[in-house]
Design an enzyme around this catalytic site. Sequence first.
Site, PDB file in Angstrom:
ATOM      1  CG  HIS A 110      -4.885   3.685 -12.266  1.00  0.00           C
ATOM      2  ND1 HIS A 110      -3.674   3.118 -12.593  1.00  0.00           N
ATOM      3  CD2 HIS A 110      -4.600   4.792 -11.539  1.00  0.00           C
ATOM      4  CE1 HIS A 110      -2.703   3.855 -12.090  1.00  0.00           C
ATOM      5  NE2 HIS A 110      -3.227   4.880 -11.440  1.00  0.00           N
ATOM      6  CG  MET A 133       0.484  -5.499 -13.703  1.00  0.00           C
ATOM      7  SD  MET A 133      -0.610  -4.166 -13.252  1.00  0.00           S
ATOM      8  CE  MET A 133       0.454  -3.281 -12.164  1.00  0.00           C
ATOM      9  NE  ARG A 134       4.192  -6.328 -21.266  1.00  0.00           N
ATOM     10  CZ  ARG A 134       5.496  -6.052 -21.205  1.00  0.00           C
ATOM     11  NH1 ARG A 134       6.099  -6.032 -20.041  1.00  0.00           N
ATOM     12  NH2 ARG A 134       6.175  -5.789 -22.294  1.00  0.00           N
ATOM     13  N   GLY A 157      -4.905 -11.894  -9.512  1.00  0.00           N
ATOM     14  CA  GLY A 157      -6.195 -12.206 -10.107  1.00  0.00           C
ATOM     15  C   GLY A 157      -7.381 -12.049  -9.176  1.00  0.00           C
ATOM     16  CB  SER A 158      -8.010 -10.343  -5.942  1.00  0.00           C
ATOM     17  OG  SER A 158      -7.624  -9.020  -6.192  1.00  0.00           O
ATOM     18  CG  ASN A 159      -9.546  -6.358  -9.130  1.00  0.00           C
ATOM     19  OD1 ASN A 159     -10.522  -5.800  -8.626  1.00  0.00           O
ATOM     20  ND2 ASN A 159      -8.303  -6.102  -8.740  1.00  0.00           N
ATOM     21  CG  ASN A 176      -6.420  -0.279 -16.702  1.00  0.00           C
ATOM     22  OD1 ASN A 176      -6.210  -1.430 -16.326  1.00  0.00           O
ATOM     23  ND2 ASN A 176      -5.651   0.737 -16.316  1.00  0.00           N
TER      24      ASN A 176
HETATM   25  C1  GRF Z   1      -5.111  -3.807  -8.725  1.00  0.00           C
HETATM   26  O1  GRF Z   1      -4.813  -3.000  -7.622  1.00  0.00           O
HETATM   27  C2  GRF Z   1      -5.248  -2.948  -9.951  1.00  0.00           C
HETATM   28  O2  GRF Z   1      -5.774  -1.684  -9.703  1.00  0.00           O
HETATM   29  C3  GRF Z   1      -3.816  -2.827 -10.397  1.00  0.00           C
HETATM   30  O3  GRF Z   1      -3.266  -4.100 -10.152  1.00  0.00           O
HETATM   31  C4  GRF Z   1      -3.939  -4.725  -9.069  1.00  0.00           C
HETATM   32  C5  GRF Z   1      -4.358  -6.085  -9.509  1.00  0.00           C
HETATM   33  O4  GRF Z   1      -4.721  -6.921  -8.467  1.00  0.00           O
HETATM   34  N1  GRF Z   1      -3.750  -2.382 -11.764  1.00  0.00           N
HETATM   35  P1  GRF Z   1      -5.324  -8.370  -8.777  1.00  0.00           P
HETATM   36  O5  GRF Z   1      -4.330  -9.125  -9.645  1.00  0.00           O
HETATM   37  O6  GRF Z   1      -6.647  -8.209  -9.445  1.00  0.00           O
HETATM   38  O7  GRF Z   1      -5.457  -9.037  -7.441  1.00  0.00           O
END
Ligand code: GRF
Length: 192
Positions: free
Chosen positions: A112, A95-96, A14-16, A110
């Site tokens: 990527h 991730m689905r 969940g860092s993003n 999304n």
């Molecule tokens: C990211 O690298 C994103 O590109 C990929 O999964 C990772 C998610 O990281 N699809 P986080 O859970 O947001 O830390």
Amino acid sequence: MVIKKIAILFSGEGSNLEKLLTSLHNKVFEHCKIEVVTTICNRPNVAGIEKSRAYGIEPLIIDHTLFKSREAFDEALVEAIVKSGAELTVLAGFMRFLTPYFTKQVKAINLHPSLLPLFKGGSAIKESFNSPMKVAGISVHYVSEELDGGEIIAQRCFEKIEEMSFEDFEAKIHALEHELLPETVKNLLNRN
Ligand code: GRF
């Protein structure tokens, strides 16, 4: 003031998600205020759940293992997103695979970790690191029925340095992601 509502889907760290919440949630921009109306996670025990709670948003857990088919899971996702009133759904480490049931009804983007259309799928960082290419990068794209195949909205790239370790490479990818995703969401919504 126009309020633009977004939903964020995540599966892990969940860092993003956190960066989106820090830089966009309840923030006022020139043409709108952005509100994260729901966060949805498909796994019950991941770090991102606490990150969402820290912003006062109790994530909705929709555990994909409890559904008998991908479509049934997607129906639950779509129902929750429609109910939330979000006009844009952001997949931030979600991730689905999504079925046409989802992609036909939900406007989603999304993140990527590669320069699409190269290195689609779940091993993008490793494949891009091991490739003979001299640059690497990340993409934000619309979600379509094709995995990592929808229209590209924004990309960032960097030069691969020979001495770069895999860990440094991965860290660089994540640092770029943390900038580009919130910026792209803001640019998509903060329009007249
Ligand atoms: C990211 O690298 C994103 O590109 C990929 O999964 C990772 C998610 O990281 N699809 P986080 O859970 O947001 O830390």
